[in-house]
Design a protein around this motif. Structure first.
Motif, short mmCIF file in Angstrom:
data_model
loop_
_atom_site.label_atom_id
_atom_site.label_comp_id
_atom_site.label_asym_id
_atom_site.label_seq_id
_atom_site.Cartn_x
_atom_site.Cartn_y
_atom_site.Cartn_z
N ALA B 303 0.84 -1.21 0.00
CA ALA B 303 0.00 0.00 0.00
C ALA B 303 0.87 1.25 0.00
CB ALA B 303 -0.92 -0.02 1.22
N ILE B 304 1.99 1.19 0.70
CA ILE B 304 2.91 2.34 0.73
C ILE B 304 3.49 2.56 -0.67
CG2 ILE B 304 5.15 3.13 1.64
CD1 ILE B 304 4.41 1.69 4.30
N ALA B 305 3.86 1.41 -1.32
CA ALA B 305 4.42 1.51 -2.68
C ALA B 305 3.42 2.11 -3.65
CB ALA B 305 4.85 0.12 -3.16
N LYS B 306 2.18 1.66 -3.51
CA LYS B 306 1.12 2.17 -4.39
C LYS B 306 0.93 3.67 -4.17
CE LYS B 306 -1.79 0.54 -7.46
NZ LYS B 306 -1.19 0.01 -8.69
N ALA B 307 0.90 4.06 -2.88
CA ALA B 307 0.73 5.48 -2.55
C ALA B 307 1.88 6.31 -3.10
CB ALA B 307 0.63 5.65 -1.04
N ALA B 308 3.08 5.67 -3.13
CA ALA B 308 4.26 6.39 -3.61
C ALA B 308 4.25 6.56 -5.13
CB ALA B 308 5.52 5.65 -3.19
N GLY B 309 3.34 5.86 -5.80
CA GLY B 309 3.22 6.03 -7.24
C GLY B 309 3.79 4.90 -8.06
N ALA B 310 4.04 3.76 -7.43
CA ALA B 310 4.54 2.61 -8.19
C ALA B 310 3.52 2.20 -9.24
CB ALA B 310 4.81 1.45 -7.25
N ARG B 311 4.02 1.89 -10.46
CA ARG B 311 3.11 1.55 -11.55
C ARG B 311 2.39 0.23 -11.26
NH1 ARG B 311 4.18 -1.15 -16.19
NH2 ARG B 311 6.39 -1.14 -15.73
N GLU B 312 3.16 -0.73 -10.79
CA GLU B 312 2.59 -2.03 -10.44
C GLU B 312 3.29 -2.56 -9.20
OE1 GLU B 312 2.71 -4.99 -13.53
OE2 GLU B 312 2.26 -6.56 -12.06
N VAL B 313 2.51 -3.11 -8.30
CA VAL B 313 3.09 -3.64 -7.07
C VAL B 313 2.78 -5.13 -6.97
CG1 VAL B 313 3.15 -3.47 -4.55
CG2 VAL B 313 2.73 -1.42 -5.92
N ARG B 314 3.83 -5.90 -6.80
CA ARG B 314 3.62 -7.35 -6.60
C ARG B 314 3.78 -7.64 -5.11
NH1 ARG B 314 7.96 -9.14 -11.03
NH2 ARG B 314 6.95 -8.31 -12.89
N ASN B 494 -11.98 -5.89 2.12
CA ASN B 494 -11.54 -5.47 0.78
C ASN B 494 -10.66 -4.23 0.80
OD1 ASN B 494 -12.91 -7.59 -0.53
ND2 ASN B 494 -14.84 -6.45 -0.36
N THR B 495 -9.99 -3.99 1.88
CA THR B 495 -9.09 -2.83 1.94
C THR B 495 -7.83 -3.12 1.14
OG1 THR B 495 -8.27 -3.73 4.01
CG2 THR B 495 -9.86 -1.96 4.18
N VAL B 496 -7.33 -2.10 0.44
CA VAL B 496 -6.12 -2.27 -0.38
C VAL B 496 -5.12 -1.16 -0.08
CG1 VAL B 496 -5.21 -2.37 -2.73
CG2 VAL B 496 -7.43 -3.40 -2.24
N THR B 497 -5.61 0.07 -0.06
CA THR B 497 -4.71 1.22 0.04
C THR B 497 -4.61 1.71 1.49
OG1 THR B 497 -6.53 2.77 -0.27
CG2 THR B 497 -5.43 1.96 -2.27
N LEU B 498 -3.73 2.68 1.69
CA LEU B 498 -3.59 3.28 3.03
C LEU B 498 -4.87 4.04 3.38
CD1 LEU B 498 0.11 4.57 2.88
CD2 LEU B 498 -0.75 2.52 4.00
N ASP B 499 -5.49 4.66 2.38
CA ASP B 499 -6.75 5.36 2.60
C ASP B 499 -7.81 4.38 3.10
OD1 ASP B 499 -5.04 6.43 0.55
OD2 ASP B 499 -6.52 8.02 0.25
N ASP B 500 -7.85 3.22 2.43
CA ASP B 500 -8.82 2.18 2.84
C ASP B 500 -8.59 1.77 4.29
OD1 ASP B 500 -9.67 2.16 0.23
OD2 ASP B 500 -8.64 0.29 -0.31
N LEU B 501 -7.30 1.67 4.65
CA LEU B 501 -6.93 1.21 5.99
C LEU B 501 -7.53 2.13 7.06
CD1 LEU B 501 -4.54 -0.82 7.26
CD2 LEU B 501 -3.50 1.36 7.71
N PHE B 502 -7.35 3.44 6.86
CA PHE B 502 -7.86 4.38 7.86
C PHE B 502 -9.39 4.43 7.85
CE2 PHE B 502 -3.52 5.50 8.23
CZ PHE B 502 -3.39 6.04 9.49
N GLU B 503 -9.96 4.30 6.67
CA GLU B 503 -11.42 4.31 6.57
C GLU B 503 -12.00 3.10 7.29
OE1 GLU B 503 -12.58 5.15 2.54
OE2 GLU B 503 -14.66 4.53 2.95
N TYR B 504 -11.39 1.94 7.08
CA TYR B 504 -11.86 0.70 7.71
C TYR B 504 -11.76 0.81 9.23
CZ TYR B 504 -11.95 -4.24 9.08
OH TYR B 504 -12.25 -5.44 9.69
N ASN B 505 -10.59 1.26 9.70
CA ASN B 505 -10.39 1.34 11.15
C ASN B 505 -11.34 2.34 11.81
OD1 ASN B 505 -8.47 -0.60 11.05
ND2 ASN B 505 -6.71 0.78 11.17
#
Lengths: 228, 514
Positions: B303-314, B494-505
Motif C-alpha cells: 500500500a505504501i508503494a502504491k501510494a508512492a506512485g509505483a506503476r505495479e506492485v507485486r 476489501n481494503t487495499v490502500t492506506l486510505d482504505d486502511l484508515f477508513e476501515y479502522n
C-alpha cells in the motif's frame, strides 16, 4: 587354583529395595555352579553383577582375577563372559539369526572393524551346536521363544567365553529340547573348561550337573552344596 | 519461469543440496528413533528450540542459532541424565519439554517478545538456507553417514538390544550417547529446514516405510535413505509445480511411500519408478514470468508503494493471511522477483531480506520501511519509496488527497474524543490518531491476571484490539466495555490502500460504540 568369578559381600539396591544383601559367591574354572531361589530373590541381578551390567554399591566383584569395579576392566572382561538372558526379543528389529549370533563376536573384533571369515565360521559353528543352521536366514522376531533362546545361547557360545552366565536358558523350551540344550551346555562346559553359572528352578539340572549350589534367600546367599 | 530456470537461483540450489544430503542422511537417524523408541526426544527438542528462539530474541542474537545451540546442549545432556536418574529418556524428555515451554513464555512476557515471532523458529524454511546453514546440514549429514559406516556393527547391536550389546563387550553407553546426540542435532537442523512441526515426519516416515519392507538393518538404512531422497526431491518439485508449501509436499510424498509400503511390499520397485516418472512428467510444467515491477513483502508495504506512485506492485503475502509477517515464501513467488527494480520490506518478515540476499538479480534495490501506522510515519515512508522510484510527483498528489481524507475521518471520530481506551500494543498509532485517551497498553501474547486486573481498574470505555493477533477480548468482557478490532495490514473488508486502511479502522471504531 584362583577363582574365575568372585563376589564378596556384594550389596545391590534398586531404589529403597535391597536386592543383594552381602552376597558372596565363588566359582572356579571347570565349576558348574547353580543359583536357585524363589522369584525375586536376586538371581538375575547376581548374574548381571557378575558381568558388570549392574554395579553394586558395596562389595568386590572379580572376574578372571580382575576387579570389575575398575572402569577400564568392564568391556574387556565382558568379552570373556557369555551371557544368555531369560527373556526373548519382542521388538520387530530386522535381524537374521546368523547376524544375531555373529553379534557374539563383536566385542572381540573391536571397534571400527568388520567381522572376518573366522568370525563367521565361529558363528556358524555355534549355530550348529544348538541345531539352528536351517533357520540361519530367518528373522529373529519370526522365531518362537524357544528358538530365540537357542539363538541367544549360540551367540554366547560364538563369543568363546571363559565364563558362561545362563539365566534360565530352558524356560521357553519343550522337555525334549530342554534335555538336548542342557546336555549341549554341559558338554561345552566340560570341553572348553568353562566356569558356568546357571540360574534355574529345575532341581533335575541342579542335581545332574552342579558341583556347587547357592540358594539365594532374602537377598543373602547360602552355599547349600559343594562337590569337590 | 520453468523449474530449471529456478535452479539458477542460489537459494534454490541451497534447498536442493540440503534436501539431497538431508534426504539421504536424516532418515538414517529415523531408524535410530524407530528402533530405540525415542519419539519423545523430538518433542523435547522442539520446545528447547523454542526456548532458544526466545532467548535469542531477548538477547538480540540470531534466534535460530540460539535454538541450535540449546538443542546441541540438551542432546549432550539428555542421554547421561536419563541414565543417571534411571527415569528413562521419555520421562526426561517430557521434563525438558514442559520446563523449556514455561521458561519460554516467561521470556516472551518479560522481554516483550511477540509470540508469533518466537514461534516462527518452529516453522523453518527450506528456501531461506544460508551458506552457513547449508554447511551445517552437510556436516551433520556426513557425521551421520560416518557414524554408521564406521560403527555399523556396534550400532546394530545397540539397536537390537542395548543390554546384549553391553553383554558382548561393546562400549554401549558411550555409543548410545553419541546416537542420542546425533539425533538431537539432526532434529535441530531439520527444524531449520522444514520446521519443528513437520520434522519428525521428515525424519521418521522414510525410516518407518523402510522398516516395513526390510529384512536387515543394512536394508533399513539403504531404503530409508532412498525414500528420504525421493520424498525430499519430489516434494520440493511438487511444491514448485502445484504452488504448495515445500515442507508439506515433502511430508505428503513420504506419507504416500509409507502407505504404499503398508499396502503391498512387492510393489516397492514399481512405486519408486512411478515417483520418478511422475516427477519427470511434472518437470514439463512451467509458470509464466510476469512483468518487472516493485515487490512488496506485505499488503502494508504494498500500500505504501502504491501510494508512492509505483506503476505495479507485486505483493508476496497472499490476501487472507491473518498475520502477514508469518507468510512462508513459496517457489511460485520467485517469478514476482524476476526483473523487479525495488523490494520493500519492514524487517519483521521471515523471508524477504534473505530472499533478496540470495537472489541473482543484484540490480534489485532493497528498501526497509518503518511500518508504524501513524499518518505522519506512513507519509514519510511513502516519500522514501517515491524517492527510490523517482515518483515524487505522484506521491505528492497522493499525500494531498490522503491528508484531506484523514481530516474528514478524524472529524467523524470527534464524538469519541478523549474516550478511555485499553489498546493492543500494535493498535496504538491508530488509537492515538483517533483521539482516544490510551489508559492501558496490552502487549501481545498470553494475558496475565495482573494485566487484566490493571486494565479493568483503569475503567476503559473501549478495548481496541488488533485483528491480526487479537488478545484483549477478555479485558472488554470483564471490564464490561466496548470492543473493536482494527487492522495494520490492508486486506480485511476489501481494503487495499492506506486510505482504505484508515477508513476501515474508523468505521470499526465507530461500530464498536454503536
Amino acid at each position: 587354583m584362583h577363582h574365575s568369578v568372585e563376589l564378596y559381600d556384594v550389596y545391590v539396591k534398586f531404589g529403597d529395595l535391597l536386592v543383594l544383601d552381602g552376597v558372596t559367591v565363588e566359582a572356579k574354572p571347570d565349576e558348574f555352579v547353580s543359583l536357585v531361589g524363589a522369584n525375586g530373590s536376586g538371581k538375575t541381578t547376581l548374574l548381571k553383577v557378575a558381568n558388570g551390567m549392574i554395579r553394586p554399591f558395596r562389595g568386590i566383584v572379580k572376574v578372571l582375577g580382575h576387579e570389575l569395579s575398575q572402569k577400564a576392566n568392564g568391556n574387556s572382561l565382558r568379552k570373556e563372559v557369555g551371557f544368555v538372558p531369560q527373556r526373548s526379543i519382542s521388538n520387530r528389529f530386522p535381524i537374521r539369526v546368523d547376524e544375531a549370533v555373529l553379534m557374539g563376536r563383536y566385542g572381540k573384533i573391536g571397534l571400527m572393524r568388520a567381522p572376518g571369515q573366522e568370525d563367521r565360521d565361529k558363528a556358524h559353528e555355534a549355530l550348529e551346536i544348538v541345531g539352528m543352521t536351517k533357520l540361519a536366514q530367518k528373522l529373529v522376531h519370526e522365531l518362537s521363544g524357544g528358538e530365540q533362546q537357542k539363538v541367544a545361547l549360540a551367540r554366547a557360545l560364538a563369543q568363546e567365553p571363559s565364563v558362561l552366565l545362563l539365566d534360565e536358558p530352558t524356560t521357553y523350551l519343550d522337555s525334549d529340547s530342554q534335555s538336548e540344550i542342557m546336555e549341549t551346555i554341559y558338554t561345552i562346559h566340560c570341553k572348553r573348561g568353562l566356569t558356568t553359572l546357571l540360574v534355574t528352578h529345575d532341581p533335575y539340572w541342579v542335581e545332574q550337573y552342579s558341583s556347587k549350589v547357592y540358594l539365594l534367600k532374602d537377598g543373602k546367599s547360602h552355599l547349600i552344596r559343594h562337590k569337590e | 519461469m520453468s523449474w530449471f530456470e529456478t535452479l539458477t537461483f542460489p537459494f534454490m540450489q541451497h534447498a536442493l543440496i540440503a534436501v539431497f544430503f538431508a534426504g539421504i542422511a536424516f532418515p538414517l537417524v529415523g531408524v535410530f528413533i524407530v528402533s530405540l523408541n525415542l519419539v519423545p526426544l523430538r518433542f523435547a527438542m522442539m520446545h528447547v528450540a523454542l526456548l532458544g528462539g526466545a532467548v535469542g530474541l531477548f538477547l538480540n542474537v540470531d534466534p535460530m542459532f540460539m535454538g541450535l545451540l540449546l538443542c546441541a546442549f540438551t542432546a549432550v545432556a539428555l542421554g547421561p541424565l536419563s541414565e543417571r536418574t534411571k527415569i528413562g529418556l521419555g520421562t526426561v524428555s517430557g521434563y525438558f519439554m514442559t520446563l523449556t515451554l514455561a521458561l519460554s513464555f516467561i521470556i516472551f512476557y518479560k522481554g516483550n517478545i511477540h509470540v508469533i515471532q518466537a514461534f516462527s523458529i518452529l516453522w523453518g524454511n527450506i528456501f531461506a538456507l544460508t551458506v552457513w546453514d547449508l554447511t551445517i546440514v552437510i556436516l551433520v549429514s556426513l557425521s551421520i553417514l560416518g557414524l554408521i559406516f564406521f560403527f555399523f556393527k556396534e550400532i546394530q547391536a545397540i539397536l537390537y538390544d542395548r543390554e546384549l550389546a553391553l553383554a558382548v563387550g561393546i562400549p554401549e553407553k558411550k555409543l548410545y550417547y553419541v546416537i542420542v546426540f546425533m539425533l538431537g542435532l539432526t532434529i535441530a537442523v531439520s527444524m531449520r529446514m522444514i520446521g519443528a512441526l513437520l520434522v519428525d515426519a521428515f525424519v521418521l516416515l522414510p525410516a518407518m516405510a523402510a522398516n516395513l519392507v526390510s529384512r536387515s538393518l543394512k536394508q533399513s538404512f539403504v531404503l530409508s535413505s532412498l525414500f528420504g531422497l525421493i520424498s525430499g526431491m519430489s516434494g520440493l518439485y511438487a511444491s514448485f509445480v502445484f504452488d504448495l508449501p515445500a515442507s508439506s509436499c515433502i511430508i505428503l510424498v513420504a506419507a504416500c511411500i509409507i502407505a504404499i509400503c503398508m499396502i503391498k511390499r512387492t510393489l516397492l520397485a514399481r512405486v519408486a519408478a512411478l515417483l520418478i516418472v511422475t516427477c519427470a512428467l511434472l518437470m514439463a510444467g512451467t509458470v509464466s514470468a510476469a512483468e518487472p515491477v516493485a515487490v512488496a513483502s506485505t499488503s502494508l508495504t504494498g500500500a505504501i508503494a502504491k501510494a508512492a506512485g509505483a506503476r505495479e506492485v507485486r505483493i508476496l503475502t497472499p490476501a487472507g493471511i491473518a498475520h502477514p509477517p508469518e507468510y512462508e515464501l513459496k517457489p511460485s513467488d520467485l517469478p514476482k522477483l524476476e526483473g523487479a527494480q525495488v523490494v520493500l520490506y519492514a524487517g519483521y518478515e521471515r523471508m524477504v531480506s534473505k530472499l533478496v540476499e540470495t537472489g541473482r538479480n543484484k540490480q534489485i534495490l532493497v528498501v526497509q520501511l518503518n511500518t508504524e501506522t501513524s499518518p505522519e510515519n506512513l507519509i514519510s515512508q511513502v516519500r522514501k519509496v517515491a524517492a527510490a522510484l523517482k515518483t515524487e510527483v505522484q506521491a505528492a498528489a497522493w499525500e494531498k488527497e490522503f491528508q484531506g481524507k484523514l481530516a474528514a475521518l478524524r472529524a467523524s471520530l470527534a464524538p469519541l474524543s478523549a474516550k478511555r481506551a485499553a489498546v493492543h500494543w500494535h493498535a496504538q498509532p491508530f488509537a492515538r490518531w483517533a483521539g482516544l485517551s490510551v489508559v492501558q497498553v496490552v502487549r501481545p501474547g498470553e494475558l496475565t491476571p495482573k494485566v487484566i486486573a490493571d486494565a479493568i481498574a483503569q475503567k476503559p470505555d473501549v478495548v481496541v484490539d488488533i485483528l491480526h493477533s487479537p488478545v484483549a477480548k477478555t479485558i472488554a468482557d470483564n471490564a464490561q466495555c466496548k470492543y473493536g478490532q482494527v487492522i495494520n495490514f490492508p486486506g480485511a473488508g476489501n481494503t487495499v490502500t492506506l486510505d482504505d486502511l484508515f477508513e476501515y479502522n474508523t468505521k470499526e471504531l465507530l461500530k464498536a460504540f454503536r
